[in-house]
Design a protein around this motif. Structure first.
Motif, PDB file in Angstrom:
ATOM      1  N   VAL A   3      19.337 -65.378 -16.303  1.00 16.27           N
ATOM      2  CA  VAL A   3      18.375 -65.553 -17.387  1.00 16.27           C
ATOM      3  C   VAL A   3      18.512 -64.453 -18.434  1.00 16.27           C
ATOM      4  CG1 VAL A   3      15.913 -65.681 -17.920  1.00 16.27           C
ATOM      5  CG2 VAL A   3      16.783 -66.771 -15.859  1.00 16.27           C
ATOM      6  N   SER A   4      18.848 -63.224 -18.002  1.00 17.63           N
ATOM      7  CA  SER A   4      19.010 -62.124 -18.960  1.00 17.63           C
ATOM      8  C   SER A   4      20.135 -62.421 -19.946  1.00 17.63           C
ATOM      9  CB  SER A   4      19.296 -60.825 -18.213  1.00 17.63           C
ATOM     10  OG  SER A   4      20.464 -60.946 -17.417  1.00 17.63           O
ATOM     11  N   TRP A   5      21.223 -63.028 -19.473  1.00 11.16           N
ATOM     12  CA  TRP A   5      22.304 -63.409 -20.376  1.00 11.16           C
ATOM     13  C   TRP A   5      21.841 -64.491 -21.342  1.00 11.16           C
ATOM     14  CZ3 TRP A   5      27.615 -63.700 -17.369  1.00 11.16           C
ATOM     15  CH2 TRP A   5      27.855 -62.458 -16.765  1.00 11.16           C
ATOM     16  N   THR A   6      21.077 -65.426 -20.821  1.00  9.07           N
ATOM     17  CA  THR A   6      20.555 -66.489 -21.675  1.00  9.07           C
ATOM     18  C   THR A   6      19.716 -65.915 -22.808  1.00  9.07           C
ATOM     19  OG1 THR A   6      20.505 -67.992 -19.782  1.00  9.07           O
ATOM     20  CG2 THR A   6      19.187 -68.589 -21.702  1.00  9.07           C
ATOM     21  N   MET A   7      18.865 -64.946 -22.508  1.00 11.27           N
ATOM     22  CA  MET A   7      18.025 -64.346 -23.537  1.00 11.27           C
ATOM     23  C   MET A   7      18.871 -63.621 -24.578  1.00 11.27           C
ATOM     24  SD  MET A   7      14.930 -62.950 -21.102  1.00 11.27           S
ATOM     25  CE  MET A   7      13.941 -62.383 -22.485  1.00 11.27           C
ATOM     26  N   LEU A   8      19.916 -62.928 -24.126  1.00 13.06           N
ATOM     27  CA  LEU A   8      20.793 -62.239 -25.079  1.00 13.06           C
ATOM     28  C   LEU A   8      21.519 -63.234 -25.974  1.00 13.06           C
ATOM     29  CD1 LEU A   8      22.329 -59.443 -22.799  1.00 13.06           C
ATOM     30  CD2 LEU A   8      20.609 -59.171 -24.586  1.00 13.06           C
ATOM     31  N   ILE A   9      21.970 -64.350 -25.401  1.00 12.52           N
ATOM     32  CA  ILE A   9      22.651 -65.368 -26.203  1.00 12.52           C
ATOM     33  C   ILE A   9      21.689 -65.979 -27.217  1.00 12.52           C
ATOM     34  CG2 ILE A   9      23.805 -67.600 -26.108  1.00 12.52           C
ATOM     35  CD1 ILE A   9      24.932 -66.797 -23.400  1.00 12.52           C
ATOM     36  N   VAL A  10      20.438 -66.218 -26.789  1.00 10.78           N
ATOM     37  CA  VAL A  10      19.431 -66.767 -27.706  1.00 10.78           C
ATOM     38  C   VAL A  10      19.198 -65.811 -28.873  1.00 10.78           C
ATOM     39  CG1 VAL A  10      16.984 -67.334 -27.931  1.00 10.78           C
ATOM     40  CG2 VAL A  10      18.308 -68.238 -26.015  1.00 10.78           C
ATOM     41  N   LEU A  11      19.090 -64.522 -28.581  1.00  8.43           N
ATOM     42  CA  LEU A  11      18.896 -63.544 -29.659  1.00  8.43           C
ATOM     43  C   LEU A  11      20.104 -63.497 -30.579  1.00  8.43           C
ATOM     44  CD1 LEU A  11      17.196 -60.617 -27.669  1.00  8.43           C
ATOM     45  CD2 LEU A  11      16.108 -62.260 -29.196  1.00  8.43           C
ATOM     46  N   ALA A  12      21.300 -63.602 -29.992  1.00  6.15           N
ATOM     47  CA  ALA A  12      22.503 -63.623 -30.824  1.00  6.15           C
ATOM     48  C   ALA A  12      22.525 -64.857 -31.722  1.00  6.15           C
ATOM     49  CB  ALA A  12      23.754 -63.581 -29.938  1.00  6.15           C
ATOM     50  N   LEU A  13      22.133 -66.011 -31.189  1.00 10.24           N
ATOM     51  CA  LEU A  13      22.057 -67.221 -32.002  1.00 10.24           C
ATOM     52  C   LEU A  13      21.017 -67.072 -33.113  1.00 10.24           C
ATOM     53  CD1 LEU A  13      22.265 -70.017 -29.275  1.00 10.24           C
ATOM     54  CD2 LEU A  13      24.009 -69.417 -30.965  1.00 10.24           C
ATOM     55  N   ALA A  14      19.892 -66.390 -32.813  1.00  8.85           N
ATOM     56  CA  ALA A  14      18.866 -66.171 -33.842  1.00  8.85           C
ATOM     57  C   ALA A  14      19.415 -65.323 -34.981  1.00  8.85           C
ATOM     58  CB  ALA A  14      17.643 -65.514 -33.218  1.00  8.85           C
ATOM     59  N   VAL A  20      23.372 -67.418 -41.478  1.00  5.38           N
ATOM     60  CA  VAL A  20      23.885 -68.717 -41.924  1.00  5.38           C
ATOM     61  C   VAL A  20      22.880 -69.412 -42.838  1.00  5.38           C
ATOM     62  CG1 VAL A  20      24.531 -71.029 -41.150  1.00  5.38           C
ATOM     63  CG2 VAL A  20      25.394 -69.024 -39.927  1.00  5.38           C
ATOM     64  N   THR A  21      21.617 -69.441 -42.438  1.00  4.30           N
ATOM     65  CA  THR A  21      20.603 -70.119 -43.245  1.00  4.30           C
ATOM     66  C   THR A  21      20.348 -69.381 -44.552  1.00  4.30           C
ATOM     67  OG1 THR A  21      19.586 -70.802 -41.164  1.00  4.30           O
ATOM     68  CG2 THR A  21      18.298 -71.106 -43.165  1.00  4.30           C
ATOM     69  N   ALA A  51      14.697 -70.386 -33.836  1.00  7.11           N
ATOM     70  CA  ALA A  51      15.684 -70.340 -32.758  1.00  7.11           C
ATOM     71  C   ALA A  51      15.195 -69.522 -31.574  1.00  7.11           C
ATOM     72  CB  ALA A  51      17.001 -69.764 -33.286  1.00  7.11           C
ATOM     73  N   ALA A  52      14.571 -68.395 -31.838  1.00  6.45           N
ATOM     74  CA  ALA A  52      14.244 -67.457 -30.758  1.00  6.45           C
ATOM     75  C   ALA A  52      12.905 -67.759 -30.090  1.00  6.45           C
ATOM     76  CB  ALA A  52      14.239 -66.030 -31.299  1.00  6.45           C
ATOM     77  N   VAL A  53      11.879 -68.029 -30.883  1.00  7.88           N
ATOM     78  CA  VAL A  53      10.529 -68.115 -30.310  1.00  7.88           C
ATOM     79  C   VAL A  53      10.386 -69.262 -29.311  1.00  7.88           C
ATOM     80  CG1 VAL A  53       8.101 -68.497 -30.859  1.00  7.88           C
ATOM     81  CG2 VAL A  53       9.456 -66.932 -32.255  1.00  7.88           C
ATOM     82  N   PRO A  54      10.726 -70.507 -29.656  1.00 13.58           N
ATOM     83  CA  PRO A  54      10.554 -71.579 -28.651  1.00 13.58           C
ATOM     84  C   PRO A  54      11.401 -71.365 -27.404  1.00 13.58           C
ATOM     85  CG  PRO A  54      10.854 -72.501 -30.847  1.00 13.58           C
ATOM     86  CD  PRO A  54      11.192 -71.057 -30.934  1.00 13.58           C
ATOM     87  N   ALA A  55      12.650 -70.919 -27.590  1.00  7.29           N
ATOM     88  CA  ALA A  55      13.528 -70.736 -26.432  1.00  7.29           C
ATOM     89  C   ALA A  55      13.015 -69.648 -25.501  1.00  7.29           C
ATOM     90  CB  ALA A  55      14.940 -70.402 -26.911  1.00  7.29           C
ATOM     91  N   ALA A  82      17.292 -73.297 -28.929  1.00  2.00           N
ATOM     92  CA  ALA A  82      17.740 -72.359 -29.962  1.00  2.00           C
ATOM     93  C   ALA A  82      18.619 -73.052 -30.984  1.00  2.00           C
ATOM     94  CB  ALA A  82      18.489 -71.199 -29.317  1.00  2.00           C
ATOM     95  N   LEU A  83      19.588 -73.839 -30.512  1.00  2.51           N
ATOM     96  CA  LEU A  83      20.455 -74.557 -31.442  1.00  2.51           C
ATOM     97  C   LEU A  83      19.674 -75.594 -32.236  1.00  2.51           C
ATOM     98  CD1 LEU A  83      23.584 -75.005 -29.140  1.00  2.51           C
ATOM     99  CD2 LEU A  83      23.347 -73.440 -31.078  1.00  2.51           C
ATOM    100  N   GLY A  84      18.725 -76.264 -31.571  1.00  3.03           N
ATOM    101  CA  GLY A  84      17.902 -77.235 -32.278  1.00  3.03           C
ATOM    102  C   GLY A  84      17.057 -76.586 -33.355  1.00  3.03           C
ATOM    103  N   GLY A  85      16.527 -75.382 -33.062  1.00  5.63           N
ATOM    104  CA  GLY A  85      15.746 -74.685 -34.068  1.00  5.63           C
ATOM    105  C   GLY A  85      16.564 -74.307 -35.283  1.00  5.63           C
ATOM    106  N   ILE A  86      17.812 -73.862 -35.062  1.00  3.26           N
ATOM    107  CA  ILE A  86      18.687 -73.512 -36.190  1.00  3.26           C
ATOM    108  C   ILE A  86      19.022 -74.758 -37.003  1.00  3.26           C
ATOM    109  CG2 ILE A  86      20.954 -72.611 -36.798  1.00  3.26           C
ATOM    110  CD1 ILE A  86      20.790 -70.799 -34.364  1.00  3.26           C
ATOM    111  N   ALA A  87      19.341 -75.856 -36.304  1.00  3.91           N
ATOM    112  CA  ALA A  87      19.667 -77.095 -37.008  1.00  3.91           C
ATOM    113  C   ALA A  87      18.482 -77.592 -37.825  1.00  3.91           C
ATOM    114  CB  ALA A  87      20.103 -78.156 -35.992  1.00  3.91           C
ATOM    115  N   PHE A  88      17.282 -77.504 -37.274  1.00 11.54           N
ATOM    116  CA  PHE A  88      16.088 -77.944 -37.999  1.00 11.54           C
ATOM    117  C   PHE A  88      15.855 -77.076 -39.233  1.00 11.54           C
ATOM    118  CE2 PHE A  88      11.401 -77.798 -38.540  1.00 11.54           C
ATOM    119  CZ  PHE A  88      11.213 -79.124 -38.915  1.00 11.54           C
ATOM    120  N   ALA A  89      16.062 -75.763 -39.092  1.00 11.76           N
ATOM    121  CA  ALA A  89      15.883 -74.865 -40.233  1.00 11.76           C
ATOM    122  C   ALA A  89      16.908 -75.153 -41.323  1.00 11.76           C
ATOM    123  CB  ALA A  89      15.993 -73.411 -39.767  1.00 11.76           C
TER     124      ALA A  89
END
Length: 396
Positions: A3-14, A20-21, A51-55, A82-89
């Motif tokens: 889960v710690s890796w998942t959180m880091l990846i989510v922050l990186a995507l944010a 990008v946006t 991207a970050a908050v919902p995930a 996270a990806l869905g949030g970026i796409a929506f934005a």
């Protein structure tokens, strides 16, 4: 995936979504940011937050309520959010999009959530104590608990769980602590705010506040090794009042020393907040410096001083380590300050530690004791609120 890796990846995507946006918003405006409704950074923050908050929120809730869930499933859902949030934005990004309003709405929702967490935590604590206290009183008489004068828990049966000895010890030790801390702390605050030079104040106030940073276990050792034997050898034994180093006076004195910065620091800040015009008016009418402090400054600062004393009282009531090492564990009612006694918090710890039956009244009594402390603290807050409102009407 952990889960710690998942959180880091989510922050990186944010972070990636932010740039990008932001770049897409500038590109849609043909490089002229004046055509955008909001500054470019707001478009980036909209994507980063979506991207970050919902995930992260879903991950935290999932891990808290369903800890046995597969980490891989949690990671897939979090990354998809996270990806869905970026796409929506990105889909909403346009020069006319009110990105600033969207970001402020998200931040407002986060602030409301944080406030709700504090409220819900308090409600959860109270409800848990109420339910477990109800279980306790279904097995043990409430009259014997509130009015019993003997504390003798036995897990094999035949327990006597009267709380009056514990309540007496709590109030007795707290009273001694306040008798020590309130005058010293208040006089120190008056001196630092009204008499001391700026150079002396800049040195004395941090030195007093150092006392607040000392761990309570260190105070307990100080009570056990130094204060207790000193009181026994120089006061208790010569006066024929006792022969033990563990006593109410030992715990009260050491706890009072610990509480001095709580009273002095807050009182000092409150006294300094009194308008200088009140002092100038009193001095202009012929009052001396001491008369101005007694009759003008202290009454004006009284609501804050009451708050400082209340904080010190709540801290004294909830202290455990100093009582364990300085006052002993004897549950008794007495007036001799050189006798060993104990408090409610000490017995809460003792009843909940070790290999015990959680459904037994000898264990559930800890929740009844905790609820009693909560009611006492609530009563202190109500009294303080009454005093604050009464004097605030006179000085506003």
């Amino acid at each position: 995936m952990p889960v710690s890796w998942t959180m880091l990846i989510v922050l990186a995507l944010a972070v990636a979504g932010f740039f990008v946006t932001r770049g897409r918003a500038v590109a849609l405006a043909d490089g002229d940011t004046r055509r955008l409704h909001s500054r470019p950074g707001y478009y980036g923050w909209n994507a980063a937050l979506l991207a970050a908050v919902p995930a992260l929120f879903v991950t935290a809730i999932w891990r808290f309520f369903w800890p046995g869930t597969s980490p891989t499933l949690i990671s897939v859902v979090a990354l998809a959010l996270a990806l869905g949030g970026i796409a929506f934005a990105l889909s909403r990004t346009s020069p006319a999009f009110r990105a600033r309003n969207a970001v402020e709405s998200i931040v407002k929702a986060l602030l409301i959530l944080c406030s709700s967490i504090a409220i819900l935590t308090t409600a959860g604590i109270v409800l848990s104590m109420l339910f477990e206290t109800g279980n306790f009183f279904s097995q043990y008489s409430w009259t014997e608990f509130f009015f019993g004068t003997t504390w003798s828990p036995r897990f094999g049966g035949g327990s006597q769980l009267g709380m009056l000895p514990l309540l007496w010890g709590t109030l007795y030790i707290s009273l001694i602590a306040l008798v020590v801390s309130v005058p010293i702390g208040l006089f120190a605050a008056i001196y630092m705010s009204e008499y001391a030079s700026p150079r002396l104040r800049s040195f004395a106030k941090p030195m007093i506040e150092v006392l607040a940073g000392i761990p309570t276990i260190v105070y307990g050792l100080f009570a056990l090794i130094t204060v207790g034997p000193m009181l026994r050898d120089y006061f208790a034994q010569p006066l024929g009042l006792g022969s033990s180093g563990s006593s109410v006076m030992t715990a009260g004195l050491v706890m009072g020393i610990m509480l001095i910065p709580f009273v002095s620091s807050l009182s000092d800040d409150i006294i300094n907040a009194v308008p200088q015009s009140l002092r100038d008016g009193a001095l202009g009418l012929g009052s001396t410096h001491s008369e101005t402090i007694r009759k003008v400054v202290l009454p004006a600062a009284l609501p804050g001083i009451v708050g400082a004393i209340l904080l010190a009282a709540s801290r004294a009531i909830g202290e455990t380590m100093i009582v364990v090492m300085g006052a002993g564990a004897a549950a008794r009612i007495g007036v001799n300050p050189f006798e060993a006694m104990t408090t409610i918090t000490v017995k809460i710890v003792s009843q909940l530690t070790g290999d015990t039956d959680f459904a037994a009244p000898e264990t559930l009594v800890a929740f009844a004791l905790g609820l009693t402390l909560f009611v006492i603290t609530l009563g202190l807050n109500i009294v303080a609120l009454y005093v604050v409102r009464k004097y605030r009407e006179q000085y506003e």
